[in-house]
Design an enzyme around this catalytic site. Structure first.
Site, PDB file in Angstrom:
ATOM      1  N   TYR A   1      49.457  23.975  17.054  1.00  0.00           N
ATOM      2  CA  TYR A   1      50.081  25.203  17.524  1.00  0.00           C
ATOM      3  C   TYR A   1      51.591  24.996  17.659  1.00  0.00           C
ATOM      4  O   TYR A   1      52.031  23.916  18.077  1.00  0.00           O
ATOM      5  CB  TYR A   1      49.519  25.616  18.883  1.00  0.00           C
TER       6      TYR A   1
ATOM      7  N   HIS B   1      49.147  31.624  17.802  1.00  0.00           N
ATOM      8  CA  HIS B   1      48.040  31.294  16.905  1.00  0.00           C
ATOM      9  C   HIS B   1      48.359  29.970  16.223  1.00  0.00           C
ATOM     10  O   HIS B   1      49.516  29.668  15.925  1.00  0.00           O
ATOM     11  CB  HIS B   1      47.864  32.400  15.862  1.00  0.00           C
TER      12      HIS B   1
ATOM     13  N   LYS C   1      45.353  29.797   8.490  1.00  0.00           N
ATOM     14  CA  LYS C   1      46.067  28.558   8.774  1.00  0.00           C
ATOM     15  C   LYS C   1      46.451  27.892   7.465  1.00  0.00           C
ATOM     16  O   LYS C   1      45.970  28.270   6.389  1.00  0.00           O
ATOM     17  CB  LYS C   1      45.195  27.594   9.605  1.00  0.00           C
TER      18      LYS C   1
END
Length: 332
Positions: A241, A249, A280
């Site tokens: 993070y 997020h 991601k």
């Protein structure tokens, strides 16, 4: 949010219990989260609702990597609870024990006095002279009774007559605040004050941390200012993070790979597609065997030592030199 330097407070005690690294003090948890990017996972049940496992409480279980990096940065020390408590308690004399028990009694009395003062300040005000007939004669309206408006007018007339022809009833004086109380019985939830941190002369750790082979990658990302959480939910070593996980997020799904380790193409494709699906980037890397390879292959050879220092990763004293790569799957 104001930061607190490590010199302003004692070392954080990390309790090693059955191979797990736990924090039992909420002040330590808040301090590490605000100032050292240590978030980790709560594992204890809540006393108000112990039958659920959605919202957890103390203690906070640290990853071995987090415990190791705190010890290396001299922010915390590790204590094996099986030997730490008996050794410290055996060194106490009777006067010290009595002083500790007296401090608990004083805290219990102060807590009870604060509760009484709060109740006294928030006590509802009593209006003198009003009749209690309205409160006693309240009942459910039946068919044929007066409407609400007519009842309100008649009640107002009765109250006016009562105030005009009857003397006001004496009000009960408020209870005075006691000057002495027995005090609440406190049960300490932490042994922080019972077992003070070791002296500065004790430089050797009280216990050892069993870190995994992925520790170099964790230390490298931590020195870059990232926050890490366990990545089992997404098939990786760490969820990375850019700040507190309550506000951001995660940007990366990080996996440690040895410098000379071969990566199967199926693993790259599968991990890349999975990371892209959950918004991601797939990040993999590890410690560099030869520190000179951290420089780009096409970069010019530098001559000054200052430029050589700039090419090294940040946090060199804690984290070894690492190389990381990230990828995203296009067209999804």
């Amino acid at each position: 949010m104001a930061s607190t330097s490590s010199s302003d407070r004692p070392l954080v005690r990390i309790a090693k219990v059955a191979g797990r690294y736990l924090l039992f003090d909420i002040d330590d948890v808040m301090y590490l989260r605000r100032n050292h990017n240590i978030c980790s996972v709560f594992t204890g049940t809540l006393p108000q609702n112990p039958q659920q496992n959605k919202f957890m409480g103390l203690p906070l279980e640290l990853m071995p990597e987090e415990a190791q990096i705190l010890v290396e940065k001299k922010v915390a020390y590790l204590a094996d609870d099986t030997t730490f408590h008996p050794e410290r308690l055996a060194a106490w004399d009777q006067s010290t024990r009595r002083a500790y028990l007296q401090s608990l009694r004083s805290q219990g009395k102060k807590l009870q006095m604060d509760q009484i003062e709060w109740q006294h300040r928030n006590r509802p005000a009593i209006q003198p002279g009003l009749s209690n007939k309205k409160k006693k004669n309240k009942k459910v309206k039946e068919p044929g009774e007066l409407s609400t408006t007519e009842t309100a007018v008649r009640d107002t007339e009765l109250d006016d007559d009562t105030l005009m022809f009857e003397p006001p009833k004496p009000t009960r004086p408020p209870k005075p605040i006691p000057t002495e109380v027995e005090g609440y019985i406190l049960t300490p939830t932490t042994s922080k004050f019972l077992l003070p941190s070791p002296a500065s002369s004790e430089t050797e750790p009280l216990a050892m941390v069993d870190v995994p082979k992925s520790y170099p990658l964790f230390a490298h990302l931590h020195d870059k200012g990232y926050c890490m959480m366990p990545g089992l939910r997404f098939g990786c070593d760490y969820n990375v993070y850019p700040g507190d996980p309550l506000r951001f997020h995660s940007h990366f799904s990080a996996v440690h790979v040895g410098w000379e380790e071969e990566i199967p193409m199926k693993d790259i494709v599968g991990a890349g597609r999975l990371a892209t699906t959950v918004k991601k980037s797939y990040l993999f890397g590890g410690a560099v065997t030869d520190p000179s390879t951290t420089e780009d292959a096409g970069s010019a050879q530098v001559a000054s030592s200052d430029e050589n220092e700039k090419s090294k990763p940040k946090g060199g004293p804690v984290a070894p030199p690492c190389r990381t790569l990230s990828l995203e799957w296009a067209g999804m």
